[in-house]
Design a protein around this motif. Structure first.
Motif, mmCIF file in Angstrom:
data_model
loop_
_atom_site.group_PDB
_atom_site.id
_atom_site.type_symbol
_atom_site.label_atom_id
_atom_site.label_comp_id
_atom_site.label_asym_id
_atom_site.label_seq_id
_atom_site.Cartn_x
_atom_site.Cartn_y
_atom_site.Cartn_z
ATOM 1 N N ASN A 113 0.861 -1.174 0.000
ATOM 2 C CA ASN A 113 0.000 0.000 0.000
ATOM 3 C C ASN A 113 0.903 1.231 0.000
ATOM 4 O OD1 ASN A 113 -1.944 1.936 0.352
ATOM 5 N ND2 ASN A 113 -2.829 1.030 2.195
ATOM 6 N N THR A 114 0.530 2.264 -0.739
ATOM 7 C CA THR A 114 1.405 3.441 -0.859
ATOM 8 C C THR A 114 1.128 4.508 0.189
ATOM 9 O OG1 THR A 114 -0.118 4.395 -2.475
ATOM 10 C CG2 THR A 114 1.757 3.124 -3.326
ATOM 11 N N LYS A 115 0.277 4.212 1.174
ATOM 12 C CA LYS A 115 0.001 5.198 2.225
ATOM 13 C C LYS A 115 -0.001 4.611 3.630
ATOM 14 C CE LYS A 115 -2.343 8.618 2.268
ATOM 15 N NZ LYS A 115 -3.019 9.886 2.258
ATOM 16 N N ASP A 116 0.387 3.368 3.821
ATOM 17 C CA ASP A 116 0.345 2.794 5.158
ATOM 18 C C ASP A 116 1.639 3.097 5.909
ATOM 19 O OD1 ASP A 116 1.961 1.162 3.693
ATOM 20 O OD2 ASP A 116 1.103 -0.714 4.409
ATOM 21 N N VAL A 117 1.773 2.531 7.100
ATOM 22 C CA VAL A 117 2.929 2.804 7.959
ATOM 23 C C VAL A 117 4.228 2.322 7.310
ATOM 24 C CG1 VAL A 117 3.948 2.329 10.212
ATOM 25 C CG2 VAL A 117 1.505 2.684 10.025
ATOM 26 N N SER A 118 4.186 1.174 6.667
ATOM 27 C CA SER A 118 5.412 0.672 6.034
ATOM 28 C C SER A 118 5.830 1.562 4.863
ATOM 29 C CB SER A 118 5.223 -0.773 5.558
ATOM 30 O OG SER A 118 4.318 -0.829 4.484
ATOM 31 N N ALA A 119 4.879 2.202 4.191
ATOM 32 C CA ALA A 119 5.222 3.133 3.115
ATOM 33 C C ALA A 119 5.954 4.345 3.684
ATOM 34 C CB ALA A 119 3.971 3.570 2.366
ATOM 35 N N TYR A 120 5.493 4.849 4.834
ATOM 36 C CA TYR A 120 6.176 5.977 5.481
ATOM 37 C C TYR A 120 7.586 5.569 5.915
ATOM 38 C CZ TYR A 120 2.246 9.233 5.728
ATOM 39 O OH TYR A 120 1.254 10.116 5.418
ATOM 40 N N GLN A 121 7.717 4.379 6.475
ATOM 41 C CA GLN A 121 9.021 3.926 6.937
ATOM 42 C C GLN A 121 9.982 3.718 5.770
ATOM 43 O OE1 GLN A 121 7.820 0.489 9.169
ATOM 44 N NE2 GLN A 121 7.582 1.650 11.073
ATOM 45 N N ASN A 122 9.513 3.105 4.694
ATOM 46 C CA ASN A 122 10.377 2.887 3.541
ATOM 47 C C ASN A 122 10.728 4.197 2.845
ATOM 48 O OD1 ASN A 122 10.740 0.022 3.544
ATOM 49 N ND2 ASN A 122 8.585 -0.152 3.012
ATOM 50 N N LEU A 123 9.783 5.106 2.776
ATOM 51 C CA LEU A 123 10.070 6.411 2.184
ATOM 52 C C LEU A 123 11.108 7.165 3.018
ATOM 53 C CD1 LEU A 123 9.268 8.319 -0.138
ATOM 54 C CD2 LEU A 123 7.661 9.369 1.457
ATOM 55 N N ALA A 124 11.046 7.012 4.339
ATOM 56 C CA ALA A 124 12.041 7.649 5.209
ATOM 57 C C ALA A 124 13.434 7.099 4.928
ATOM 58 C CB ALA A 124 11.665 7.438 6.676
ATOM 59 N N LYS A 125 13.547 5.791 4.732
ATOM 60 C CA LYS A 125 14.849 5.200 4.434
ATOM 61 C C LYS A 125 15.374 5.677 3.086
ATOM 62 C CE LYS A 125 14.165 1.037 7.170
ATOM 63 N NZ LYS A 125 14.038 -0.416 7.164
ATOM 64 N N VAL A 126 14.490 5.794 2.102
ATOM 65 C CA VAL A 126 14.913 6.216 0.764
ATOM 66 C C VAL A 126 15.363 7.672 0.774
ATOM 67 C CG1 VAL A 126 14.095 6.655 -1.581
ATOM 68 C CG2 VAL A 126 13.539 4.517 -0.451
ATOM 69 N N ILE A 127 14.580 8.546 1.400
ATOM 70 C CA ILE A 127 14.948 9.969 1.406
ATOM 71 C C ILE A 127 16.194 10.201 2.251
ATOM 72 C CG2 ILE A 127 13.474 10.716 3.324
ATOM 73 C CD1 ILE A 127 13.890 12.698 0.121
ATOM 74 N N ALA A 128 16.368 9.438 3.313
ATOM 75 C CA ALA A 128 17.583 9.573 4.124
ATOM 76 C C ALA A 128 18.808 9.129 3.339
ATOM 77 C CB ALA A 128 17.450 8.759 5.406
ATOM 78 N N ARG A 129 18.702 8.038 2.601
ATOM 79 C CA ARG A 129 19.814 7.570 1.787
ATOM 80 C C ARG A 129 20.174 8.593 0.721
ATOM 81 N NH1 ARG A 129 22.022 2.536 0.378
ATOM 82 N NH2 ARG A 129 21.644 2.187 2.584
ATOM 83 N N ARG A 130 19.168 9.158 0.073
ATOM 84 C CA ARG A 130 19.426 10.157 -0.966
ATOM 85 C C ARG A 130 20.042 11.424 -0.378
ATOM 86 N NH1 ARG A 130 14.050 9.545 -4.856
ATOM 87 N NH2 ARG A 130 14.476 7.380 -5.434
ATOM 88 N N CYS A 131 19.605 11.808 0.813
ATOM 89 C CA CYS A 131 20.193 12.988 1.460
ATOM 90 C C CYS A 131 21.656 12.740 1.814
ATOM 91 C CB CYS A 131 19.415 13.356 2.712
ATOM 92 S SG CYS A 131 17.823 14.112 2.375
ATOM 93 N N LEU A 132 21.953 11.559 2.340
ATOM 94 C CA LEU A 132 23.339 11.245 2.679
ATOM 95 C C LEU A 132 24.209 11.194 1.435
ATOM 96 C CD1 LEU A 132 22.835 8.567 5.460
ATOM 97 C CD2 LEU A 132 23.584 10.930 5.738
ATOM 98 N N GLU A 133 23.698 10.662 0.339
ATOM 99 C CA GLU A 133 24.467 10.645 -0.906
ATOM 100 C C GLU A 133 24.677 12.048 -1.445
ATOM 101 O OE1 GLU A 133 22.272 8.101 -3.493
ATOM 102 O OE2 GLU A 133 22.981 6.267 -2.495
ATOM 103 N N PHE A 134 23.737 12.917 -1.182
ATOM 104 C CA PHE A 134 23.828 14.295 -1.652
ATOM 105 C C PHE A 134 24.687 15.152 -0.728
ATOM 106 C CE2 PHE A 134 22.080 18.483 -2.764
ATOM 107 C CZ PHE A 134 22.215 18.413 -4.130
ATOM 108 N N GLY A 135 24.922 14.688 0.496
ATOM 109 C CA GLY A 135 25.762 15.424 1.432
ATOM 110 C C GLY A 135 24.989 16.258 2.429
ATOM 111 N N LEU A 136 23.706 16.008 2.560
ATOM 112 C CA LEU A 136 22.891 16.749 3.525
ATOM 113 C C LEU A 136 22.715 15.898 4.774
ATOM 114 C CD1 LEU A 136 20.086 18.153 1.236
ATOM 115 C CD2 LEU A 136 21.932 19.414 2.276
ATOM 116 N N ILE A 137 23.181 16.398 5.895
ATOM 117 C CA ILE A 137 23.033 15.650 7.136
ATOM 118 C C ILE A 137 22.241 16.423 8.181
ATOM 119 C CG2 ILE A 137 25.081 14.229 6.832
ATOM 120 C CD1 ILE A 137 26.574 16.192 8.625
#
Length: 192
Positions: A113-137
């Motif tokens: 599901n694209t709006k449940d709790v696991s979607a929020y958790q997975n989106l958090a991991k993806v955006i955090a990974r992209r931020c770290l790759e971009f150099g934003l901490i």
């Protein structure tokens, strides 16, 4: 295509052809001795976030009565639509620096599901990974004080677990001679 046809098609191709004609391919690729290597004495930093990382870049103040406030360099914004959620990091100029959404095929194909709790958790991991790759901490967010049992609270918790700080340090302001205290410079390295 011959050289004559290239010159007729593109008059600027003559410049490239002249450069090719003047290159001497007869030299061997022997290593250059250290005495002949010149090191530039001038360093040009082309990182646009360098002054923000040093905490000396200008930070907008905004107005006193603005509800979310505008005193940030980068801000994490989480939006939810009827079917998808998206997270993006916005610079104070309004440009989107990093973005992720459950509408992206590479994220959506792993979710039930694209709006449940696991979607929020997975989106958090993806955006955090992209931020770290971009150099934003470090970035500001509006959901620091939410209930940790909600979807947004779990999103914020995973962002912090991945190594992103949801607050930015204060801007370094130089001390005037009449100030009693001198703040430590952010670029100074102190050994413990």
């Amino acid at each position: 295509m011959s050289i004559l046809n290239i010159r007729q098609v593109c008059p600027l191709a003559r410049i490239g052809l002249q450069r090719i004609a003047t290159v001497d391919f007869s030299t061997t690729s022997a290593p250059v001795p250290k005495e002949k290597v010149e090191i530039s004495q001038v360093v040009h930093n082309r990182n646009p976030r360098n002054l923000e990382r040093l905490r000396i870049a200008w930070k907008p103040q905004g107005y006193h009565l603005e509800a979310p406030g505008r005193s940030y360099w980068h801000k994490l914004v989480l939006t939810s639509s009827s079917r998808f959620i998206s997270a993006k990091v916005v610079h104070f100029t309004g440009k989107v620096v990093v973005e992720a959404s459950t509408n992206e095929w590479c994220i959506k194909k792993h979710l039930y599901n694209t709006k449940d709790v696991s979607a929020y958790q997975n989106l958090a991991k993806v955006i955090a990974r992209r931020c770290l790759e971009f150099g934003l901490i470090e970035m500001e967010s509006d959901f620091k004080d939410v209930d940790p049992e909600t979807k947004v609270g779990k999103f914020a918790k995973i962002i912090e677990e991945e190594g992103i700080t949801l607050s930015e340090p204060k801007r370094y302001l130089p001390a005037y001679p009449f100030h009693q205290t001198r703040p430590e410079k952010p670029w100074a390295v102190t050994e413990d």
